[in-house]
Enzyme design. Structure first.
Site, PDB file in Angstrom:
ATOM      1  N   LYS A  90       0.840  -1.191   0.000  1.00  0.00           N
ATOM      2  CA  LYS A  90       0.000   0.000   0.000  1.00  0.00           C
ATOM      3  C   LYS A  90       0.880   1.249   0.000  1.00  0.00           C
ATOM      4  O   LYS A  90       1.935   1.271   0.634  1.00  0.00           O
ATOM      5  CB  LYS A  90      -0.906   0.030   1.238  1.00  0.00           C
ATOM      6  CG  LYS A  90      -1.924  -1.087   1.314  1.00  0.00           C
ATOM      7  CD  LYS A  90      -2.723  -0.977   2.609  1.00  0.00           C
ATOM      8  CE  LYS A  90      -3.756  -2.080   2.724  1.00  0.00           C
ATOM      9  NZ  LYS A  90      -4.508  -1.996   4.005  1.00  0.00           N
ATOM     10  N   GLY A 128      14.513  -4.630  24.048  1.00  0.00           N
ATOM     11  CA  GLY A 128      15.034  -3.466  23.346  1.00  0.00           C
ATOM     12  C   GLY A 128      14.503  -2.187  23.948  1.00  0.00           C
ATOM     13  O   GLY A 128      13.289  -1.944  23.941  1.00  0.00           O
ATOM     14  N   GLY A 146      15.268   0.951  22.920  1.00  0.00           N
ATOM     15  CA  GLY A 146      15.419   2.087  22.029  1.00  0.00           C
ATOM     16  C   GLY A 146      14.114   2.838  21.890  1.00  0.00           C
ATOM     17  O   GLY A 146      13.193   2.688  22.708  1.00  0.00           O
ATOM     18  N   VAL A 147      13.990   3.609  20.822  1.00  0.00           N
ATOM     19  CA  VAL A 147      12.815   4.466  20.646  1.00  0.00           C
ATOM     20  C   VAL A 147      11.536   3.642  20.573  1.00  0.00           C
ATOM     21  O   VAL A 147      10.549   3.938  21.262  1.00  0.00           O
ATOM     22  CB  VAL A 147      12.970   5.336  19.385  1.00  0.00           C
ATOM     23  CG1 VAL A 147      11.689   6.118  19.119  1.00  0.00           C
ATOM     24  CG2 VAL A 147      14.145   6.289  19.536  1.00  0.00           C
ATOM     25  N   ARG A 201      15.948  -2.193  13.020  1.00  0.00           N
ATOM     26  CA  ARG A 201      15.332  -2.509  11.739  1.00  0.00           C
ATOM     27  C   ARG A 201      16.418  -2.800  10.699  1.00  0.00           C
ATOM     28  O   ARG A 201      17.546  -2.317  10.802  1.00  0.00           O
ATOM     29  CB  ARG A 201      14.447  -1.352  11.271  1.00  0.00           C
ATOM     30  CG  ARG A 201      13.310  -1.035  12.246  1.00  0.00           C
ATOM     31  CD  ARG A 201      12.417   0.071  11.730  1.00  0.00           C
ATOM     32  NE  ARG A 201      11.684  -0.329  10.544  1.00  0.00           N
ATOM     33  CZ  ARG A 201      10.535  -1.010  10.562  1.00  0.00           C
ATOM     34  NH1 ARG A 201       9.989  -1.372  11.712  1.00  0.00           N
ATOM     35  NH2 ARG A 201       9.915  -1.324   9.439  1.00  0.00           N
ATOM     36  N   ASP A 222      14.988   4.304   4.615  1.00  0.00           N
ATOM     37  CA  ASP A 222      15.441   3.258   5.533  1.00  0.00           C
ATOM     38  C   ASP A 222      16.357   2.240   4.875  1.00  0.00           C
ATOM     39  O   ASP A 222      17.210   1.648   5.543  1.00  0.00           O
ATOM     40  CB  ASP A 222      14.229   2.521   6.117  1.00  0.00           C
ATOM     41  CG  ASP A 222      13.513   3.302   7.197  1.00  0.00           C
ATOM     42  OD1 ASP A 222      13.813   4.497   7.357  1.00  0.00           O
ATOM     43  OD2 ASP A 222      12.642   2.721   7.874  1.00  0.00           O
ATOM     44  N   ALA A 252      10.948   8.774   8.865  1.00  0.00           N
ATOM     45  CA  ALA A 252      10.174   9.173   7.690  1.00  0.00           C
ATOM     46  C   ALA A 252      10.621  10.533   7.171  1.00  0.00           C
ATOM     47  O   ALA A 252      10.762  10.728   5.959  1.00  0.00           O
ATOM     48  CB  ALA A 252       8.682   9.197   8.035  1.00  0.00           C
ATOM     49  N   HIS A 287       4.349  34.544  25.704  1.00  0.00           N
ATOM     50  CA  HIS A 287       4.146  34.172  27.110  1.00  0.00           C
ATOM     51  C   HIS A 287       2.657  34.215  27.432  1.00  0.00           C
ATOM     52  O   HIS A 287       1.973  35.174  27.078  1.00  0.00           O
ATOM     53  CB  HIS A 287       4.893  35.148  28.026  1.00  0.00           C
ATOM     54  CG  HIS A 287       4.627  34.891  29.487  1.00  0.00           C
ATOM     55  ND1 HIS A 287       5.264  33.896  30.177  1.00  0.00           N
ATOM     56  CD2 HIS A 287       3.774  35.494  30.354  1.00  0.00           C
ATOM     57  CE1 HIS A 287       4.823  33.894  31.422  1.00  0.00           C
ATOM     58  NE2 HIS A 287       3.922  34.856  31.565  1.00  0.00           N
TER      59      HIS A 287
END
Length: 475
Positions: free
Chosen positions: A37, A189, A191-192, A282, A322, A330, A455
């Site tokens: 897709k 894991g 990580g993020v 990944r 990637d 992205a 502010h």
């Protein structure tokens, strides 16, 4: 007859469709070859669906604390309708998917659905780069471009030795298809991706344990960011095992869950949970693409490119996103799409360094960074000075009811140059854009500090931290 175009893009994710639109706007004929897709991992298995789940979790957490805002919930304790959470996620994804499809039509971009392979010189073209496509109905098609951009994306890396079934032991792709929320989970894991899932599931009430081999979670981020996010997760009951190694061969499934041994500094610990989520990075989608028919090279699972132009060894073939490794985000792929297309159009534009691409973590609280970490800058040889201001000094943070977090700036003592900005707190992923612009324009901290910020606003944390670097903070 083959489809002949100026530019073909193999892969219709953020990098691919951005490149297609950019080339089409320049007057080029364009075709995208996509096997699934349009929108790729980001839209269907990554950024968008996970952020939808995180937003639902954030709202649930806020509702549970409604009394602190003077709001009562008549029915008492709020609950989670998981099917509705998933329905909202799917609705957002589908709306954006339709938007990408419309974008292709608007720009007269031909989309060919099927599995594409790069071919060598043939009767269709005297040079490599044509795409042989097995269409979804089993028929064959060929696209012959003058230039090719490879944007095939990535997929979750798997740990060997684990009996993946997509339900009990799953990757992040699999987890997005879960129809029920686990009562307990081991996340491998820190990580993020692991941190975002830990944040989201813990907010929904899941018992979460994170196993990370490094000595801290988010090992690629500034040490202060790691510490602040770890503190927030622990406060919500998340168990963090750092400096720990999962013994994959010990994993067994039984009694509707998993058990696995983890080697930590204190010895072997056996963890049990309803499910396991593996988030250990990944790898690029580079297999089966016909590279052996060309001079395109790959290393460590990623396409090899000229880092400035994004060309492969075949000068008319580019690769972005990637599948080339580096910063797998992205917005990095979208930036690289512009760089590649501009180069093939004959008007090269500079590619940003990986460190100058903003990095965002959509946990609660959020975190975002751009540029060097403090330790990274020191290792690079910079004379470093830093300033760090807590979010709780801001009136807007108090009004918002979210005071955890800080802003930290790293600067070069010798030149005054801005080296890095690190944020933790509500809307940090929005606030980082100012620092990213500052890096692009080579702004120095005093210029941001003297910029008038509204502010009350959360953006004032940027001004205050930059002024603090010079001993001029007003709060």
């Amino acid at each position: 007859m083959p489809i002949e175009v100026d530019v073909a893009i193999l892969g219709g994710g953020p990098g691919g469709y951005t490149a297609a639109v950019r080339a089409a706007q320049a007057g080029k004929t364009v075709a995208i070859i996509e096997r699934d897709k349009l929108g790729g991992t980001c839209l269907h298995r990554g950024c968008i669906p996970t952020k939808s789940l995180l937003r639902s979790a954030e709202v649930f957490a806020t509702v549970k604390e409604a009394s602190s805002y003077g709001i009562t919930v008549p029915e008492g304790v709020p609950g989670v309708d998981w099917s509705a959470v998933l329905g909202r996620k799917s609705g957002i994804v589908e709306q954006l998917h339709r938007g990408v499809q419309a974008l292709m039509k608007q720009n007269k971009i031909q989309v060919v659905y099927g599995n594409g392979r790069v071919t060598g010189p043939s009767i269709f073209s005297p040079r490599s780069g044509a795409i042989a496509i097995e269409l979804q109905d089993g028929e064959q098609e060929t696209v012959v471009p003058k230039n090719l951009i490879i944007a095939t994306g990535s997929r979750p890396r798997k740990l060997e030795g684990l009996p993946y079934d997509g339900e009990t032991i799953a990757t992040s792709d699999d987890a997005l298809e879960w129809t029920t929320r686990p009562a307990s989970i081991v996340i491998v894991g820190g990580g993020v991706i692991g941190v975002e899932w830990a944040s989201m599931l813990s907010d929904f009430g899941t018992e979460v344990t994170v196993v990370e081999t490094a000595d801290r979670i988010l090992p690629g981020e500034d040490k202060d960011v790691s510490a602040e996010i770890a503190k927030a997760l622990k406060k919500r009951g998340v168990k963090l095992l750092t400096g720990a190694k999962l013994q994959a061969s010990s994993c067994r499934t039984a009694d509707g869950g998993i058990a696995v041994d983890v080697e930590a500094s204190s010895g072997i610990e056996t963890l049990t949970a309803e499910r396991m989520l593996v988030s250990v990075g990944r790898q690029g989608n580079v297999e089966g693409l016909g590279f052996e028919n060309t001079d395109i090279k790959s290393a460590n699972g990623f396409v090899t490119v000229n880092t400035a132009t994004l060309q492969t060894n075949e000068k008319h073939i580019y690769a972005i996103g990637d599948c080339i490794g580096g910063v797998q985000l992205a917005h990095a792929a979208m930036h690289e799409a512009f760089v590649a297309v501009d180069h093939l159009l004959g008007k090269p534009s500079p590619r940003s360094a990986d460190r100058d691409i903003p990095r965002c973590i959509y946990s609660r609280p959020e975190a975002a960074s751009v540029g060097w970490t403090e330790d990274g800058a020191k290792a690079e040889g910079f004379q470093v000075k830093t300033a760090k201001i807590p979010l709780r000094i801001l009136g807007k943070a108090l009004v918002h009811g979210e005071t955890d977090g800080f802003a930290k700036v790293v600067a070069d003592t010798a030149t005054g140059d801005l080296l890095g900005v690190h944020l933790v707190g509500v809307h940090a992923t929005e606030l980082i854009a100012e620092a990213t612009l500052a890096k692009l324009l080579d702004a120095v901290p005093w210029e941001i500090g003297r910029t008038i910020h509204p502010h009350p606003s959360l953006s004032e944390i940027m001004q205050e931290t930059m002024l603090s670097l010079e001993g001029l903070a007003g709060h």
